[in-house]
Design a protein around this motif. Structure first.
Motif, PDB file in Angstrom:
ATOM      1  N   PRO A  30       0.812  -1.220   0.000  1.00  0.00           N
ATOM      2  CA  PRO A  30       0.000   0.000   0.000  1.00  0.00           C
ATOM      3  C   PRO A  30       0.846   1.272   0.000  1.00  0.00           C
ATOM      4  N   ILE A  31       0.240   2.355  -0.462  1.00  0.00           N
ATOM      5  CA  ILE A  31       0.838   3.686  -0.437  1.00  0.00           C
ATOM      6  C   ILE A  31       0.100   4.494   0.626  1.00  0.00           C
ATOM      7  N   ILE A  32       0.832   5.034   1.589  1.00  0.00           N
ATOM      8  CA  ILE A  32       0.233   5.765   2.706  1.00  0.00           C
ATOM      9  C   ILE A  32       0.706   7.215   2.653  1.00  0.00           C
ATOM     10  N   ASP A  33      -0.237   8.117   2.608  1.00  0.00           N
ATOM     11  CA  ASP A  33       0.052   9.550   2.630  1.00  0.00           C
ATOM     12  C   ASP A  33       0.257   9.967   4.085  1.00  0.00           C
ATOM     13  N   PHE A  34       1.497  10.368   4.425  1.00  0.00           N
ATOM     14  CA  PHE A  34       1.831  10.645   5.818  1.00  0.00           C
ATOM     15  C   PHE A  34       1.531  12.086   6.227  1.00  0.00           C
ATOM     16  N   ALA A  35       1.123  12.920   5.286  1.00  0.00           N
ATOM     17  CA  ALA A  35       0.888  14.329   5.598  1.00  0.00           C
ATOM     18  C   ALA A  35      -0.115  14.525   6.742  1.00  0.00           C
ATOM     19  N   PRO A  36      -1.238  13.804   6.774  1.00  0.00           N
ATOM     20  CA  PRO A  36      -2.184  14.020   7.887  1.00  0.00           C
ATOM     21  C   PRO A  36      -1.584  13.734   9.262  1.00  0.00           C
ATOM     22  N   PHE A  37      -0.627  12.822   9.335  1.00  0.00           N
ATOM     23  CA  PHE A  37      -0.031  12.502  10.637  1.00  0.00           C
ATOM     24  C   PHE A  37       0.718  13.698  11.194  1.00  0.00           C
ATOM     25  N   ALA A  38       1.362  14.471  10.293  1.00  0.00           N
ATOM     26  CA  ALA A  38       2.167  15.611  10.725  1.00  0.00           C
ATOM     27  C   ALA A  38       1.323  16.738  11.298  1.00  0.00           C
ATOM     28  N   THR A  39       0.019  16.741  11.082  1.00  0.00           N
ATOM     29  CA  THR A  39      -0.834  17.806  11.609  1.00  0.00           C
ATOM     30  C   THR A  39      -0.987  17.729  13.114  1.00  0.00           C
ATOM     31  N   GLY A  40      -0.733  16.536  13.681  1.00  0.00           N
ATOM     32  CA  GLY A  40      -0.907  16.349  15.115  1.00  0.00           C
ATOM     33  C   GLY A  40      -2.335  16.064  15.533  1.00  0.00           C
ATOM     34  N   ASN A  41      -3.243  16.052  14.587  1.00  0.00           N
ATOM     35  CA  ASN A  41      -4.641  15.768  14.905  1.00  0.00           C
ATOM     36  C   ASN A  41      -4.790  14.297  15.307  1.00  0.00           C
ATOM     37  N   PRO A  42      -5.287  14.011  16.504  1.00  0.00           N
ATOM     38  CA  PRO A  42      -5.352  12.612  16.957  1.00  0.00           C
ATOM     39  C   PRO A  42      -6.193  11.718  16.059  1.00  0.00           C
ATOM     40  N   VAL A  43      -7.277  12.237  15.524  1.00  0.00           N
ATOM     41  CA  VAL A  43      -8.123  11.420  14.641  1.00  0.00           C
ATOM     42  C   VAL A  43      -7.367  11.069  13.364  1.00  0.00           C
ATOM     43  N   ALA A  44      -6.690  12.063  12.775  1.00  0.00           N
ATOM     44  CA  ALA A  44      -5.908  11.816  11.563  1.00  0.00           C
ATOM     45  C   ALA A  44      -4.760  10.859  11.848  1.00  0.00           C
ATOM     46  N   GLN A  45      -4.111  11.026  13.001  1.00  0.00           N
ATOM     47  CA  GLN A  45      -2.997  10.140  13.340  1.00  0.00           C
ATOM     48  C   GLN A  45      -3.477   8.710  13.534  1.00  0.00           C
ATOM     49  N   ARG A  46      -4.634   8.550  14.126  1.00  0.00           N
ATOM     50  CA  ARG A  46      -5.183   7.207  14.305  1.00  0.00           C
ATOM     51  C   ARG A  46      -5.498   6.560  12.962  1.00  0.00           C
ATOM     52  N   GLU A  47      -6.015   7.339  12.032  1.00  0.00           N
ATOM     53  CA  GLU A  47      -6.337   6.801  10.713  1.00  0.00           C
ATOM     54  C   GLU A  47      -5.079   6.323   9.993  1.00  0.00           C
ATOM     55  N   ILE A  48      -4.012   7.127  10.048  1.00  0.00           N
ATOM     56  CA  ILE A  48      -2.747   6.721   9.423  1.00  0.00           C
ATOM     57  C   ILE A  48      -2.186   5.488  10.121  1.00  0.00           C
ATOM     58  N   ALA A  49      -2.254   5.473  11.453  1.00  0.00           N
ATOM     59  CA  ALA A  49      -1.759   4.316  12.207  1.00  0.00           C
ATOM     60  C   ALA A  49      -2.517   3.048  11.842  1.00  0.00           C
ATOM     61  N   ASP A  50      -3.824   3.161  11.624  1.00  0.00           N
ATOM     62  CA  ASP A  50      -4.608   1.985  11.225  1.00  0.00           C
ATOM     63  C   ASP A  50      -4.183   1.485   9.848  1.00  0.00           C
ATOM     64  N   GLN A  51      -3.881   2.399   8.933  1.00  0.00           N
ATOM     65  CA  GLN A  51      -3.390   1.981   7.618  1.00  0.00           C
ATOM     66  C   GLN A  51      -2.047   1.254   7.747  1.00  0.00           C
ATOM     67  N   ILE A  52      -1.170   1.784   8.585  1.00  0.00           N
ATOM     68  CA  ILE A  52       0.131   1.147   8.814  1.00  0.00           C
ATOM     69  C   ILE A  52      -0.054  -0.216   9.460  1.00  0.00           C
ATOM     70  N   SER A  53      -0.984  -0.300  10.406  1.00  0.00           N
ATOM     71  CA  SER A  53      -1.233  -1.582  11.064  1.00  0.00           C
ATOM     72  C   SER A  53      -1.650  -2.646  10.061  1.00  0.00           C
ATOM     73  N   ARG A  54      -2.548  -2.288   9.142  1.00  0.00           N
ATOM     74  CA  ARG A  54      -2.984  -3.259   8.138  1.00  0.00           C
ATOM     75  C   ARG A  54      -1.815  -3.710   7.268  1.00  0.00           C
ATOM     76  N   ALA A  55      -0.945  -2.760   6.884  1.00  0.00           N
ATOM     77  CA  ALA A  55       0.210  -3.113   6.066  1.00  0.00           C
ATOM     78  C   ALA A  55       1.165  -4.021   6.831  1.00  0.00           C
TER      79      ALA A  55
END
Length: 316
Positions: free
Chosen positions: A11-36
């Motif tokens: 998968p290709i994961i866009d990491f930009a939302p994680f850098a915002t510090g928003n907990p909801v966005a960070q959780r979404e990116i973390a879930d994508q990483i977890s699946r990978a």
């Protein structure tokens, strides 16, 4: 930004939302990483924090390094597993110990020590390549910072405090490896390829590829699939210690670099790997979120430094 190529397996994961510090966005990116990490064990990261101009400079510097005469490169030779620094010649390393030496050469850098470093831990710098050392040190620091950001995402994915892994990696016992796969000049030996099938040793690896290709990743079903170069991305994969930490929840995936087809055997291939390792005295034991009565811990605790040394001793 141009559309990214699509790879249905990695998968290709866009990491930009994680850098915002928003907990909801960070959780979404973390879930994508977890699946990978639970599946193929590899993922591409776009919009990461390492400037492409800096990556390009490193590729230029490494091409100049590997173009030096063998006599010059040999003066910087890798000497032992404790240091793990310096030049590694063609066929010197066997990532698959059951096969002949790999058709590649490499140059390893560790962290730049402060005052009065031990001879065992000193980086070996070429003395006739202008800009090589400052470029590589700047890149080293950029990779170290990116490593910590990605480890934060790993921690969230594993239901741990976001900075759980940070103090376990704050000694930066990492290896930056420049890799050159020269043109194939003669028929390889039976079983010989550019980099033998292996898994990485530490927590995770950041990989930057040129546009030649050749890297292959083994899926859970045993199929080898191409990890094609995608401009503007870095490729992340897990190492064995992260698999041990997670009690096999996350996967450290075998991968290799094959010999190219005949029409491409005259090409040079270059790549950059930043191997992220826990502090040597970090105890790698099953994480609390990764075991249950049905899935008890699979591995005894081990010090990260002891594990790394044992793997390097088997490789050379």
């Amino acid at each position: 930004m141009a559309p990214l190529a699509f790879n249905s397996t990695i998968p290709i994961i866009d990491f930009a939302p994680f850098a915002t510090g928003n907990p909801v966005a960070q959780r979404e990116i973390a879930d994508q990483i977890s699946r990978a990490c639970r599946g193929v064990g590899f993922f591409y990261v776009c919009n990461h924090g390492i400037p492409q101009a800096l990556v390009n400079q490193v590729f230029e510097q490494m091409q100049a390094l590997f173009a030096l005469p063998l006599e010059k490169k040999s003066q910087l030779a890798w000497s032992d597993e404790v240091s793990n620094r310096g030049y590694v010649g063609i066929e010197r390393e066997r990532l698959d110990p059951s096969q002949p030496g790999d058709l590649k050469e490499a140059f390893n850098l560790g962290k730049q020590e402060a005052a009065s470093p031990s001879a065992l831990t000193m980086n070996r710098w070429p003395d006739d390549l202008e800009g090589f050392q400052p470029t590589l040190l700047t890149f080293w620091q950029a990779c170290a910072e990116e490593m910590l950001r990605i480890l934060q995402a790993f921690a969230i994915a594993l239901d741990l405090p976001k900075d759980f892994f940070t103090p376990l990696h704050d000694e930066y016992d990492n290896t930056l490896r420049l890799l050159h796969y020269p043109p194939i000049a003669q028929l390889p030996k039976p079983g010989q390829i550019r980099a033998g099938a292996h898994s990485d040793y530490g927590s995770l690896t950041l990989l930057f590829q040129d546009d030649i290709g050749g890297l292959e990743v083994q899926t859970v079903s045993g199929e080898w699939v191409a990890a094609v170069p995608i401009p503007g991305t870095l490729l992340v994969n897990l190492g064995d210690l992260m698999q041990r930490w997670t009690n096999d929840v996350f996967r450290s995936t075998p991968h290799r670099v094959r010999v190219p087809p005949t029409e491409k055997q005259g090409q040079h291939r270059y790549s950059i790997a930043y191997f992220c390792h826990p502090n040597p005295k970090s105890a790698i034991a099953c994480l609390p979120s990764c075991h249950s009565e049905q899935h008890p811990p699979q591995y005894p605790s081990i010090l990260a430094g002891d594990y790394l040394l044992s793997r390097l001793q088997a490789t050379y």
